[in-house]
Design an enzyme around this catalytic site. Structure first.
Site, short mmCIF file in Angstrom:
data_model
loop_
_atom_site.label_atom_id
_atom_site.label_comp_id
_atom_site.label_asym_id
_atom_site.label_seq_id
_atom_site.Cartn_x
_atom_site.Cartn_y
_atom_site.Cartn_z
N SER A 286 0.79 -1.22 0.00
CA SER A 286 0.00 0.00 0.00
C SER A 286 0.83 1.28 0.00
O SER A 286 1.54 1.54 -0.94
CB SER A 286 -0.95 -0.04 1.19
OG SER A 286 -1.94 0.93 1.04
N HIS A 287 0.75 2.04 1.10
CA HIS A 287 1.43 3.33 1.15
C HIS A 287 2.87 3.21 1.65
O HIS A 287 3.57 4.21 1.76
CB HIS A 287 0.65 4.27 2.07
CG HIS A 287 0.52 3.69 3.45
ND1 HIS A 287 -0.32 2.65 3.72
CD2 HIS A 287 1.15 3.98 4.60
CE1 HIS A 287 -0.23 2.32 4.99
NE2 HIS A 287 0.66 3.11 5.56
N ASP B 241 -2.34 6.59 -3.07
CA ASP B 241 -1.21 5.84 -2.52
C ASP B 241 -0.77 4.78 -3.53
O ASP B 241 -1.30 4.71 -4.65
CB ASP B 241 -1.55 5.23 -1.16
CG ASP B 241 -2.57 4.09 -1.25
OD1 ASP B 241 -3.33 4.07 -2.23
OD2 ASP B 241 -2.59 3.24 -0.34
N ASP C 224 -1.16 1.58 -4.03
CA ASP C 224 -2.12 0.64 -4.63
C ASP C 224 -3.44 1.32 -4.98
O ASP C 224 -4.42 0.64 -5.30
CB ASP C 224 -2.35 -0.57 -3.71
CG ASP C 224 -2.95 -0.20 -2.37
OD1 ASP C 224 -2.73 0.94 -1.91
OD2 ASP C 224 -3.65 -1.03 -1.77
N ASP D 277 -5.84 2.80 -3.43
CA ASP D 277 -7.10 2.75 -2.68
C ASP D 277 -7.28 3.98 -1.80
O ASP D 277 -8.37 4.24 -1.31
CB ASP D 277 -7.25 1.45 -1.88
CG ASP D 277 -6.12 1.19 -0.91
OD1 ASP D 277 -5.14 1.96 -0.91
OD2 ASP D 277 -6.21 0.20 -0.16
N ARG D 278 -6.22 4.76 -1.61
CA ARG D 278 -6.35 5.98 -0.80
C ARG D 278 -6.46 7.21 -1.69
O ARG D 278 -6.04 7.19 -2.84
CB ARG D 278 -5.13 6.17 0.09
CG ARG D 278 -4.97 5.10 1.12
CD ARG D 278 -3.86 5.47 2.07
NE ARG D 278 -3.71 4.41 3.06
CZ ARG D 278 -3.14 4.57 4.23
NH1 ARG D 278 -2.63 5.75 4.57
NH2 ARG D 278 -3.05 3.57 5.08
N LYS E 221 -11.62 0.34 -0.32
CA LYS E 221 -11.66 1.77 -0.51
C LYS E 221 -11.12 2.07 -1.91
O LYS E 221 -10.43 1.24 -2.48
CB LYS E 221 -10.88 2.49 0.58
CG LYS E 221 -9.45 2.05 0.79
CD LYS E 221 -8.88 2.76 2.00
CE LYS E 221 -7.42 2.46 2.22
NZ LYS E 221 -7.20 1.33 3.14
C1 VG1 Z 1 -3.69 1.98 8.27
C2 VG1 Z 1 -4.85 2.94 8.44
C3 VG1 Z 1 -6.16 2.20 8.24
C4 VG1 Z 1 -6.15 1.53 6.86
C5 VG1 Z 1 -4.94 0.64 6.73
C6 VG1 Z 1 -4.81 0.02 5.37
O1 VG1 Z 1 -3.77 0.96 9.23
O2 VG1 Z 1 -4.81 3.54 9.71
O3 VG1 Z 1 -7.22 3.11 8.36
O4 VG1 Z 1 -7.31 0.76 6.69
O5 VG1 Z 1 -3.75 1.39 6.98
O6 VG1 Z 1 -4.75 0.98 4.36
P1 VG1 Z 1 -2.91 0.98 10.60
O7 VG1 Z 1 -3.23 -0.32 11.28
O8 VG1 Z 1 -1.47 1.14 10.19
O9 VG1 Z 1 -3.38 2.18 11.34
V1 VG1 Z 1 -3.73 0.73 3.05
O10 VG1 Z 1 -4.03 1.92 1.91
O11 VG1 Z 1 -2.29 0.68 3.80
O12 VG1 Z 1 -4.22 -0.78 2.50
CO CO Z 2 -3.48 1.49 0.03
#
Ligand code: VG1
Ligand code: CO
Length: 583
Positions: A124-125, A300, A302, A304-305, A400
């Site tokens: 992801s990010h 981000d 992937d 989704d953000r 998302k």
């Molecule tokens: C973080 C965010 C959460 C989101 C998750 C996955 O998780 O706070 O809201 O759903 O990332 O998003 P955490 O446990 O680090 O707070 V992504 O775009 O990384 O799939």
């Molecule tokens: Co993501």
């Protein structure tokens, strides 16, 4: 036709293969250890019902980060050996997380086949590259992340795994060209279908939004647009949708060619990491001398953000979902017949709650992580949902969706300006947000992240905060000593969620301090990091006096921030005097 055999390989378990908030994320160096990925993939196959493996159709792709190309070949060979009937791979192994969800739900193969699951290859990010992060997660037949019942089983399997199966003599597939390759194994035929990464997703977006009205807005000389994919997979969708379909200028796209290492940056759309966009939009110190565009957004890795910006104006994600919900029925054809309900994650601000109350909508508060929204959507209880962490989406898929959020905002702008395109001045992003605050009140909101702190220290800090909760009068005494101008804590607990659909209970989902005036402090440990611990502190304060909704948010929240830091003994436990990221 190539005939392949199945090899059984002995293996030993690896520690720590526990899926976090959104899959298993580790350094590439960890994933590259012999058998590391294999063990996780086999543990996943073993956790699924047999009919979701044998004879099934699976999607495998991701954000294209470093190690994805190797991982795709390994997973194809393991899928073949485990009796999977066919694997669908996005060209160059690229599919955004929302596109994977769309493909599972919408795509029908030439022979009528439908996918029942997906391995999504992304962290992801988190940054990518040989020394950065790789990740893998499994999504189910509804297109959403595997629920805890499955991820717990996967983790349990990783702890006892003794063997995995792989078709070692299956040739590597050229994933750069659209093609179908057919093989024959002990359990019959096996296909690999390399398909176009954007077609299904674009089709879905066109069925949700009124592209013509967005096109009109984008072609209006007074409107200007800018999108930053931060070198992630969003770029391929941005080109197709914003440029080819909606007629935006190519020059409005920044960093829209996916790179394995995201250009060395953090593909995280916030005010700290989306530097180029932030400067272009006239925010921050390094703003350019040019007049900023009217609208800017980022994604981000992937895709989704999303981050939504107006000219010199930042929209908090918590406000964004509330504003989308408030305007969806009017501005977005998909919602024309009304919203089934709305939902937010617990740490997300209560801006959405106020909209739900005003519009008489069903409302749900779920733990962090998108998987909790899926059950509500499958049960027809939720249309729009969001998280404070730049995640917004709807029941069109079960993830998302970054590009969806941008199209939702462009739809709202197009709707508000439909009779104004020839006027002197358009309704801006800032106008929409300020009007929303004037109607519903404003939730001042900020999140402090302390990244990569010592895991032991983070645990102690959290334990300290839980301990404090046993005496509210003591908590209030300490708070009054820190700042006499903040209100009293009315309730303090650890958030626990009982899923209204399947009755499953998720405990320890964040430490909450709820104040008499509606303010909140929330503390959580991140479940997506790959090293040490990340402490997240969420700070929120409600203001419904319309004359006071225009303040600077850091200034408005300063007293509560001070309370959060001192109450948690942040500096004493972690040695940190400042957070790594403020959003
Ligand atoms: C973080 C965010 C959460 C989101 C998750 C996955 O998780 O706070 O809201 O759903 O990332 O998003 P955490 O446990 O680090 O707070 V992504 O775009 O990384 O799939
Ligand atoms: Co993501």
């Amino acid at each position: 036709m190539v005939v392949f055999a199945v090899t059984r390989r002995e293996t030993v378990p690896f520690e720590g293969q526990k899926p976090g908030t959104s899959g298993l994320r580790k350094k590439v160096t960890v994933f590259k250890q012999p058998n590391y990925l294999h063990n996780f993939v086999q543990s996943t196959f073993n956790a699924l019902p047999t009919d979701k493996v044998k004879g099934a159709t699976l999607v495998v792709s991701g954000d294209g980060r470093y190690f994805s190309k190797d991982a795709v070949q390994i997973i194809i060979k393991m899928a073949a050996a485990n009796g999977v009937r066919r694997v669908w791979v996005g060209q160059n192994s690229l599919l955004s997380t929302p596109a994977v969800s769309a493909v599972i739900r919408e795509r029908v193969g030439a022979d009528g086949s439908k996918a029942t699951g997906a391995f999504i290859l992304t962290a992801s990010h988190n940054p990518g590259g040989p020394h950065e992060d790789f990740g893998i997660k499994y999504n189910m037949e509804n297109g959403g992340p595997a629920p805890e019942a499955i991820t717990d089983k996967i983790y349990a399997n990783t702890k006892t795994l003794k063997e995995y199966f792989i078709a070692e003599d299956l040739p590597d597939i050229d994933i750069s060209v659209l093609s179908v390759s057919t093989f024959s194994g002990p359990e019959g035929p096996f296909d690999v279908d390399v398909f176009d990464s954007t077609t299904d997703y674009v089709k879905l977006m066109k069925s949700i939004f009124d592209f013509r009205s967005i096109q009109k807005l984008l072609s209006c000389p007074k409107f200007s647009f800018c999108y930053d994919a931060l070198h992630g997979v969003a770029g391929i969708y941005a080109k197709r949708i914003f440029v080819e379909e909606l007629g935006a200028n190519e020059s409005s796209l920044l960093n829209c060619t996916p790179k394995e290492d995201f250009g060395g940056g953090h593909p995280d759309p916030n005010l700290t990491y989306a530097k180029e966009l932030v400067a272009r939009m006239g925010l921050g110190k390094s703003s350019s001398q040019f007049e900023p565009p009217e609208f800017g957004a980022a994604a981000d890795g992937d895709a989704d953000r999303n981050m939504i910006l107006g000219k010199r104006f930042f929209v908090t994600p918590s406000d964004s979902v509330a504003i989308i919900a408030a305007n969806a029925v009017e501005a977005i054809p998909y919602f024309a017949s009304g919203l089934k309900g709305v939902a937010r994650s617990m740490p997300t601000s209560a801006a959405l709650d106020v909209v739900a109350k005003n519009l008489g909508l069903k409302f749900f508060e779920v733990p962090t992580g998108w998987k909790f929204f899926g059950n509500l959507m499958d049960a027809g209880l939720c249309s729009v949902c969001g998280e404070e962490s730049f995640g917004t989406g709807s029941d069109h898929i079960r993830e998302k969706d970054g590009i969806w959020a941008v199209l939702a905002w462009l739809s709202i702008l197009a709707f508000k300006n439909k009779d104004k395109l020839n006027d002197d001045k358009l309704v801006t992003v800032e106008d929409i947000v300020r009007k929303h605050w004037a109607t519903y009140g404003r939730h001042y909101y900020t999140r402090y992240d302390y990244e990569n702190v010592d895991a032991g220290a983070a645990k102690e800090l959290m334990a300290h905060l839980v301990n404090l909760q046993s005496s509210l009068s003591e908590v209030n005494r300490i708070i009054k000593e820190i700042r006499s101008d903040v209100s009293d804590v009315a309730q303090a607990d650890e958030f626990e969620y009982k899923d209204p659909v399947d009755g499953s209970v998720s405990k320890h989902q964040g430490i909450r301090y709820l104040f008499v005036d509606g303010s909140r402090l929330v503390f959580r440990l991140s479940g997506t990091g790959s090293e040490g611990a990340t402490i997240r502190v969420y700070i929120e304060q409600y203001e419904n006096d319309a004359t006071k909704t225009g303040r600077d948010s850091q200034e408005a929240l300063a007293p509560l921030v001070e309370v959060a830091i001192k109450l948690s003994k942040m500096k004493e436990f972690t040695g940190r005097s400042a957070p790594t990221v403020i959003t």
